[in-house]
Motif scaffolding. Structure first.
Motif, PDB file in Angstrom:
ATOM      1  N   ALA B 118      -2.878 -45.943  -0.521  1.00  0.00           N
ATOM      2  CA  ALA B 118      -3.993 -46.686  -0.763  1.00  0.00           C
ATOM      3  C   ALA B 118      -3.734 -48.165  -0.756  1.00  0.00           C
ATOM      4  O   ALA B 118      -4.443 -48.230  -0.315  1.00  0.00           O
ATOM      5  CB  ALA B 118      -5.137 -46.173  -1.410  1.00  0.00           C
ATOM      6  N   MET B 129     -11.198 -45.668   3.002  1.00  0.00           N
ATOM      7  CA  MET B 129     -10.414 -44.510   2.402  1.00  0.00           C
ATOM      8  C   MET B 129     -10.462 -43.490   2.700  1.00  0.00           C
ATOM      9  O   MET B 129     -11.302 -42.993   1.890  1.00  0.00           O
ATOM     10  CB  MET B 129      -9.760 -45.038   1.221  1.00  0.00           C
ATOM     11  CG  MET B 129      -8.617 -46.311   1.218  1.00  0.00           C
ATOM     12  SD  MET B 129      -7.010 -45.828   2.159  1.00  0.00           S
ATOM     13  CE  MET B 129      -6.479 -44.630   1.712  1.00  0.00           C
ATOM     14  N   ALA B 145      -9.052 -47.645  -4.478  1.00  0.00           N
ATOM     15  CA  ALA B 145     -10.024 -48.421  -3.249  1.00  0.00           C
ATOM     16  C   ALA B 145     -11.949 -49.444  -4.318  1.00  0.00           C
ATOM     17  O   ALA B 145     -11.428 -50.271  -3.407  1.00  0.00           O
ATOM     18  CB  ALA B 145     -10.782 -47.190  -2.197  1.00  0.00           C
TER      19      ALA B 145
END
Lengths: 348, 422
Positions: B118, B129, B145
């Protein structure tokens, strides 16, 4: 003293303070960490995680390197450290939402990362002291199995007892370190502590017991007392590693510190060389680097006109194979268990 | 000498376990990987052909979903349908005039790996994401995220924790959550089989724990009785941590009308097999975790097994959108869908596209605000609603399925009359 009886040239592990032995690994860690983290965001993330692993490998080195006693259980203290710092720093609101069965006073506590790290280390060291009192009467295989049992107990308790932690789920929203510098600074601090412990009088005595228990006892060394002391130090440092890991990942669960973690860090120590700080550093960097190179190959690498792709999951196998090859080639690890020495400079 | 021997023991132990670890993480299916690579290439080529003129670069969608490990049976199909939806969206002109482009890295069902991926993909500019369908596995990636201000969707998480409760104001799931799913299990099983239920509780993950908790609460609300509730757990690799003979005996002795199995394969399959092998012939009701035929090898000729899930992947679903998606899925991968969780993958992209058009941006907070305004929006997964408090669906109708003599069939779509939210 033990140096007279056992000349240092024949033994892995050092006896006298030398600046190059301390500064060498530190400089390498600092340079590699900053260089790797400048490559990309994901490398920075990896580097921060690896620094937590390095601290764990140093925790193992303090115990295994100096005493020769096997421990498969230090990850238990990392688990405790990770949980402790998580419980102390996760926002109260999140604990109320997510950890509904948590003991009420634990829900209400909240503090900053650094005070919490100190408490985590204290808890880890205390639990290590209590378990060490019993376990450090053992050595060899018996110690290996007994310490492994400690890991299993910790895992079972923390995985199931929701009064004192998240149980089988993750504890989210652990505040993260703001900068990579924080992890680097902590790792350097631990390297200094571990090196100084190793060359201290007690460190040398403990290594003497490792080489010849009878002779060391004849010198008046209490093997048990020394081992308990180092087991405690190792537990505290392992707890610090677990806490660093929690503040790196932003979430923590019992499964983070179980078999994979235990054996990765043990492999790092053995590959690098168990009896020196330098060995711990080299092993951590080497195993991480091999893993990353293989990861790239798993994604596919084009050399000229040929594309190489390794099947997913090959990494674990190759690291295991590398471990075997390195141990056949250098049974005491890549560094031979020796401390850092500037190449071609004066032999001391 | 002692030291050398110690090192030797250490080495053997450590290398053995690394080999074991290696084996555990190689449980991927080569077929799936190949199919995905081809699909990814097709998607990229199509995207390249149709780049809209006013858009300088495509909108990147990052995926850290698991292509290997125990979540892969859930993640892989959802990611495949996400790809189908991306192609469809691109063919229809993209989002905000931009083409969508998927970058995917195998998250390996590993929380740390997911977080690292990520970090990397967001660094490359991902605006959305996609993370693995289990909150405990995706928590770290989702946090990455969230911290970066990027919308994060776990297509098929079935837990209301995915969202503001866990501090994820930018975290959503297109799944139908346990408060609805397990309430449907209880309501339907109570109506069909009567008042005495046993719970067979898998304590390994939060999804299964909540499933039985909600079931129990709804069951007692309905006036039913829980006659026994033994627990078991499975290893991270997905097999029973210990034999469940004693638990099965406890269930058998309590003589229930129905057993609620809160689990997922492989341990869930072993538990189902142990029930039948232990002589418990009562109907078993389960949830999305036990969807699919891939685990039936553990219990050949299974009968009287019922589960509540998104849709039927066995060719008899009445919803045309589902049939269409399943056909596209077969066209893309050459395989029949393993579980119906895959509808959530396509729906994730549909929801993202709708939210982006409504918000006029791909900024995480703007997208989240647009999603929170969703009220029964018609997606492939069914009518979808979110609120500022709840980023997962609990009122969406779900399919009740049955297994008789090892064959699956669709019974009905049902929404929870009374979802159990705590």
């Amino acid at each position: 003293m033990s140096n007279d009886l056992l000349p240092s040239s024949q033994l892995p592990g050092v006896t006298r303070f030398q600046w190059q032995q301390l500064l060498g690994p530190i400089v390498v860690v600092v340079i590699v960490a900053y260089a790797a983290s400048s490559v990309s965001a994901s490398f920075a993330f990896l580097t921060e995680g690896t620094l937590a692993l390095l601290v764990m490998v140093l925790a193992l080195q303090v115990l295994i390197g100096n005493s020769g006693v096997l421990s498969f259980g230090q990850a238990a203290f990392a688990m405790v450290g990770g949980f402790a710092t998580g419980l102390l720093t996760v926002p109260v609101r999140i604990k109320e939402n997510v950890l509904d069965e948590l003991w009420e006073p634990l829900k209400m506590i909240n503090m900053g990362i650094y005070p919490s790290l100190v408490i985590a280390v204290a808890i880890g060291a205390f639990l290590a002291f209590i378990t060490g009192l019993f376990l450090m009467r053992l050595s060899g295989l018996a110690a290996g199995i007994a310490t492994f049992a400690v890991l299993m107990v910790a895992d079972n308790v923390l995985f199931n007892w929701k009064l004192i932690g998240p149980g089988p789920q993750v504890m989210p929203q652990v505040p993260k370190f703001g900068f990579i510098d924080e992890s680097i600074a902590i790792a350097v601090l631990v390297m200094i502590v571990v090196y100084l412990i190793g060359i201290s009088r007690r460190g040398r005595l403990l290594r003497a017991t490792r080489e010849d228990a009878l002779a060391a006892r004849a010198l008046g060394a209490s093997i048990w007392r020394l081992r308990v002391l180092f087991f405690t130090a190792s537990g505290g440092i392992a707890a610090l590693s677990g806490a660093m890991y929690a503040h790196h990942a932003g979430a923590v669960s019992a499964r983070d510190f179980y078999l994979g973690f235990t054996f990765t860090t043990l492999a790092m120590l053995v590959i690098g060389g168990a009896s020196s700080v330098w060995g711990a550093v080299v092993g951590t960097i080497l195993v991480t680097a091999i893993g990353q190179v293989l990861l790239v190959f798993e994604g596919g690498v084009t050399l000229g006109s040929i594309e190489f792709t390794l099947p997913n999951g090959v990494r674990g196998l190759v690291i295991a194979a590398a471990l075997v090859v390195i141990l056949i080639w250098r049974p005491r690890g890549v560094t031979g268990g020796k401390e850092f020495r500037v190449p071609f400079l004066s032999r001391t | 000498m002692k030291n050398k021997r110690a090192a030797g023991i250490l080495a053997v132990a450590a290398s053995l376990s690394l080999v074991l670890a290696g084996c555990a993480s190689t449980t991927d299916s080569a077929e799936e990987t190949t199919a995905e690579t081809t699909a990814a290439e097709t998607a990229t080529e199509e995207a390249a052909e149709e780049v809209a003129e006013e858009c300088t670069e495509p909108i990147l969608i990052g995926s850290a979903m698991a292509q290997t490990g125990f979540m892969s049976p859930f993640d892989v199909p959802a990611l495949d349908t996400a790809r189908i939806a991306i192609d469809a969206t691109n063919a229809a002109g993209g989002v905000l005039g931009c083409q969508l482009e998927l970058i995917e890295v195998d998250g390996e069902t590993d929380p740390d790996k997911g977080a690292q991926i990520a970090t990397d993909l967001i660094d490359q500019g991902a605006q959305l994401m996609l993370v693995t369908c289990d909150y405990d596995i995706n928590a770290k990636a989702s946090q990455v995220a969230q911290d970066a201000g990027v919308l994060v969707i776990a297509p098929c998480v079935g837990d209301t924790i995915m969202g503001p409760d866990a501090g994820l104001t930018l975290g959503f799931s297109l799944g139908s959550a346990v408060p609805g799913e397990a309430a449907i299990m209880a309501e339907w099983a109570f109506k069909e089989f009567g008042p005495k239920a046993s719970l067979f509780k898998d304590m390994s993950i939060k999804y299964t724990q909540n499933q039985c908790k909600v079931f129990e609460e709804r069951w007692t609300q309905l006036g039913g009785e829980i006659v026994s509730a033994p627990e078991f757990s499975q290893t991270p690799e997905g097999s029973l941590a210990a034999p469940v003979t004693a638990q099965v005996k406890e269930i058998k002795d309590s003589n229930p009308d129905v057993v609620a199995l809160c689990s997922y394969p492989g341990g869930g399959a072993e538990a189902a097999a142990a029930l039948r092998a232990g002589g418990v012939e009562t109907p078993v009701v389960s949830g999305f975790g036990m969807d699919g035929a891939f685990w039936l090898g553990a219990v050949p000729d299974l009968s009287d097994f019922y589960f509540v899930t998104y849709a039927s992947v066995f060719g008899d679903d009445p919803n045309p959108k589902v049939s269409e998606l399943l056909a596209a899925y077969k066209g893309l991968t050459g395989n029949d869908a393993a579980t119906s969780g895959l509808v959530t993958g396509a729906s994730s992209i549909e929801a993202f596209a709708l939210a982006a058009e409504q918000a006029g941006s791909t900024n995480g907070a703007d997208l989240a605000a647009a999603l929170e305004a969703f009220d029964n929006v018609d997606l492939t997964a069914g009518p979808t609603s979110f609120s500022p408090e709840l980023h997962v669906n609990v009122t969406r109708p779900m399919a009740v399925m049955q297994v008789q003599d090892g064959a699956h069939s669709f019974i009905e779509y049902r929404a929870a009359e009374q979802p159990i939210l705590n």
